[in-house]
Design a protein around this motif. Structure first.
Motif, PDB file in Angstrom:
ATOM      1  N   ILE A  89       1.960  21.157   7.631  1.00  0.00           N
ATOM      2  CA  ILE A  89       1.162  19.985   7.982  1.00  0.00           C
ATOM      3  C   ILE A  89       1.913  18.747   7.516  1.00  0.00           C
ATOM      4  N   LYS A  90       1.984  17.756   8.368  1.00  0.00           N
ATOM      5  CA  LYS A  90       2.686  16.520   8.035  1.00  0.00           C
ATOM      6  C   LYS A  90       1.742  15.593   7.299  1.00  0.00           C
ATOM      7  N   ARG A  91       2.259  15.013   6.216  1.00  0.00           N
ATOM      8  CA  ARG A  91       1.474  14.088   5.407  1.00  0.00           C
ATOM      9  C   ARG A  91       1.880  12.660   5.743  1.00  0.00           C
ATOM     10  N   ILE A  92       0.888  11.844   6.046  1.00  0.00           N
ATOM     11  CA  ILE A  92       1.146  10.470   6.454  1.00  0.00           C
ATOM     12  C   ILE A  92       0.329   9.522   5.582  1.00  0.00           C
ATOM     13  N   LEU A  93       1.015   8.488   5.091  1.00  0.00           N
ATOM     14  CA  LEU A  93       0.356   7.434   4.328  1.00  0.00           C
ATOM     15  C   LEU A  93       0.153   6.247   5.256  1.00  0.00           C
ATOM     16  N   VAL A  94      -1.079   5.787   5.384  1.00  0.00           N
ATOM     17  CA  VAL A  94      -1.422   4.658   6.244  1.00  0.00           C
ATOM     18  C   VAL A  94      -1.819   3.486   5.356  1.00  0.00           C
ATOM     19  N   CYS A  95      -1.228   2.315   5.634  1.00  0.00           N
ATOM     20  CA  CYS A  95      -1.556   1.117   4.869  1.00  0.00           C
ATOM     21  C   CYS A  95      -1.928  -0.019   5.814  1.00  0.00           C
ATOM     22  N   ASP A  96      -3.156  -0.471   5.706  1.00  0.00           N
ATOM     23  CA  ASP A  96      -3.641  -1.627   6.461  1.00  0.00           C
ATOM     24  C   ASP A  96      -4.766  -2.238   5.636  1.00  0.00           C
ATOM     25  N   CYS A 132      -2.543  16.286  11.146  1.00  0.00           N
ATOM     26  CA  CYS A 132      -1.844  15.601  10.060  1.00  0.00           C
ATOM     27  C   CYS A 132      -2.821  15.354   8.915  1.00  0.00           C
ATOM     28  N   LEU A 133      -2.281  15.332   7.711  1.00  0.00           N
ATOM     29  CA  LEU A 133      -3.064  14.988   6.533  1.00  0.00           C
ATOM     30  C   LEU A 133      -2.820  13.514   6.247  1.00  0.00           C
ATOM     31  N   ILE A 134      -3.885  12.718   6.226  1.00  0.00           N
ATOM     32  CA  ILE A 134      -3.765  11.265   6.125  1.00  0.00           C
ATOM     33  C   ILE A 134      -4.308  10.772   4.796  1.00  0.00           C
ATOM     34  N   GLU A 135      -3.515   9.936   4.145  1.00  0.00           N
ATOM     35  CA  GLU A 135      -3.948   9.197   2.958  1.00  0.00           C
ATOM     36  C   GLU A 135      -3.982   7.729   3.357  1.00  0.00           C
ATOM     37  N   ILE A 136      -4.940   6.974   2.833  1.00  0.00           N
ATOM     38  CA  ILE A 136      -5.083   5.560   3.199  1.00  0.00           C
ATOM     39  C   ILE A 136      -5.034   4.693   1.945  1.00  0.00           C
ATOM     40  N   VAL A 137      -4.263   3.608   2.036  1.00  0.00           N
ATOM     41  CA  VAL A 137      -4.271   2.556   1.021  1.00  0.00           C
ATOM     42  C   VAL A 137      -4.446   1.227   1.747  1.00  0.00           C
ATOM     43  N   ASP A 138      -4.823   0.168   0.993  1.00  0.00           N
ATOM     44  CA  ASP A 138      -5.187  -1.081   1.673  1.00  0.00           C
ATOM     45  C   ASP A 138      -4.326  -2.286   1.309  1.00  0.00           C
ATOM     46  N   SER A 139      -3.173  -2.040   0.646  1.00  0.00           N
ATOM     47  CA  SER A 139      -2.306  -3.170   0.316  1.00  0.00           C
ATOM     48  C   SER A 139      -0.882  -2.682   0.080  1.00  0.00           C
ATOM     49  N   GLY A 140       0.047  -3.626   0.146  1.00  0.00           N
ATOM     50  CA  GLY A 140       1.436  -3.295  -0.124  1.00  0.00           C
ATOM     51  C   GLY A 140       1.628  -2.771  -1.529  1.00  0.00           C
ATOM     52  N   LEU A 145       2.645   1.325   8.333  1.00  0.00           N
ATOM     53  CA  LEU A 145       2.487   0.139   7.507  1.00  0.00           C
ATOM     54  C   LEU A 145       2.209  -1.111   8.338  1.00  0.00           C
ATOM     55  N   ASP A 146       1.078  -1.751   8.062  1.00  0.00           N
ATOM     56  CA  ASP A 146       0.753  -3.025   8.692  1.00  0.00           C
ATOM     57  C   ASP A 146       1.688  -4.101   8.135  1.00  0.00           C
ATOM     58  N   ILE A 147       2.076  -5.037   8.976  1.00  0.00           N
ATOM     59  CA  ILE A 147       2.953  -6.122   8.521  1.00  0.00           C
ATOM     60  C   ILE A 147       2.151  -7.236   7.880  1.00  0.00           C
ATOM     61  N   GLN A 148       1.085  -7.681   8.536  1.00  0.00           N
ATOM     62  CA  GLN A 148       0.293  -8.818   8.058  1.00  0.00           C
ATOM     63  C   GLN A 148      -0.738  -8.380   7.032  1.00  0.00           C
ATOM     64  N   MET A 149      -0.377  -8.556   5.753  1.00  0.00           N
ATOM     65  CA  MET A 149      -1.308  -8.264   4.669  1.00  0.00           C
ATOM     66  C   MET A 149      -1.173  -9.347   3.615  1.00  0.00           C
ATOM     67  N   PRO A 150      -2.263  -9.618   2.894  1.00  0.00           N
ATOM     68  CA  PRO A 150      -2.178 -10.637   1.840  1.00  0.00           C
ATOM     69  C   PRO A 150      -1.341 -10.146   0.660  1.00  0.00           C
ATOM     70  N   VAL A 151      -0.852 -11.052  -0.125  1.00  0.00           N
ATOM     71  CA  VAL A 151      -0.080 -10.847  -1.351  1.00  0.00           C
ATOM     72  C   VAL A 151       1.304 -10.254  -1.056  1.00  0.00           C
ATOM     73  N   MET A 152       1.382  -9.002  -0.650  1.00  0.00           N
ATOM     74  CA  MET A 152       2.660  -8.363  -0.331  1.00  0.00           C
ATOM     75  C   MET A 152       2.597  -7.840   1.100  1.00  0.00           C
TER      76      MET A 152
END
Length: 129
Positions: free
Chosen positions: A7-14, A32-40, A59-66
């Motif tokens: 199973i492929k593990r994917i980290l999603v950030c938005d 796929c196994l998905i992990e989610i985070v909300d910032s750089g 990875l989302d490009i437009q995020m606050p701070v980083m």
């Protein structure tokens, strides 16, 4: 997604939860196994604390701070994480000019299209398996 049984593990950030949940729903249907985070910063923390790096970072490009560009730069400068494939997500055409100058494995544009997400993810995972 690939010929392998793993199973492929994917980290999603938005920073927008609905976007992350949409990508998660699309890719869980692809086994796929998905992990989610909300910032750089959360990406960097996750990678430092999680024992195994993901097979892909979306990875989302437009995020606050980083923003996503800074995250990519930090990962590519890291001997530990420089090899992680990165798929960037953008809603702005002008950002596409900058994408070509950084070391990422592809990009998708918002609004998110199911077929585009699955085909780009398959392409990157197959290339790196």
């Amino acid at each position: 997604m690939t010929n392998e049984n793993a199973i492929k593990r994917i980290l999603v950030c938005d920073d927008v939860a609905d976007n992350s949940l949409l990508i998660k729903t699309i890719l869980e249907a692809e086994d796929c196994l998905i992990e989610i985070v909300d910032s750089g910063a959360a990406v960097l923390t996750f990678l430092e604390t999680y024992p195994n790096p993901p097979d892909l970072l979306i990875l989302d490009i437009q995020m606050p701070v980083m923003d996503g560009f800074e995250v990519v730069q930090r990962l590519r400068e890291s001997t530990k994480f420089q090899f992680i494939p990165i798929l960037l997500v953008t809603s702005f055409d002008y950002e596409l000019n900058n994408i070509n100058s950084i070391k990422c494995d592809g990009f998708i544009q918002k609004p998110i299209d199911i077929d585009t997400v699955t085909s780009k993810v398959r392409e990157i995972l197959n290339r790196n398996s």
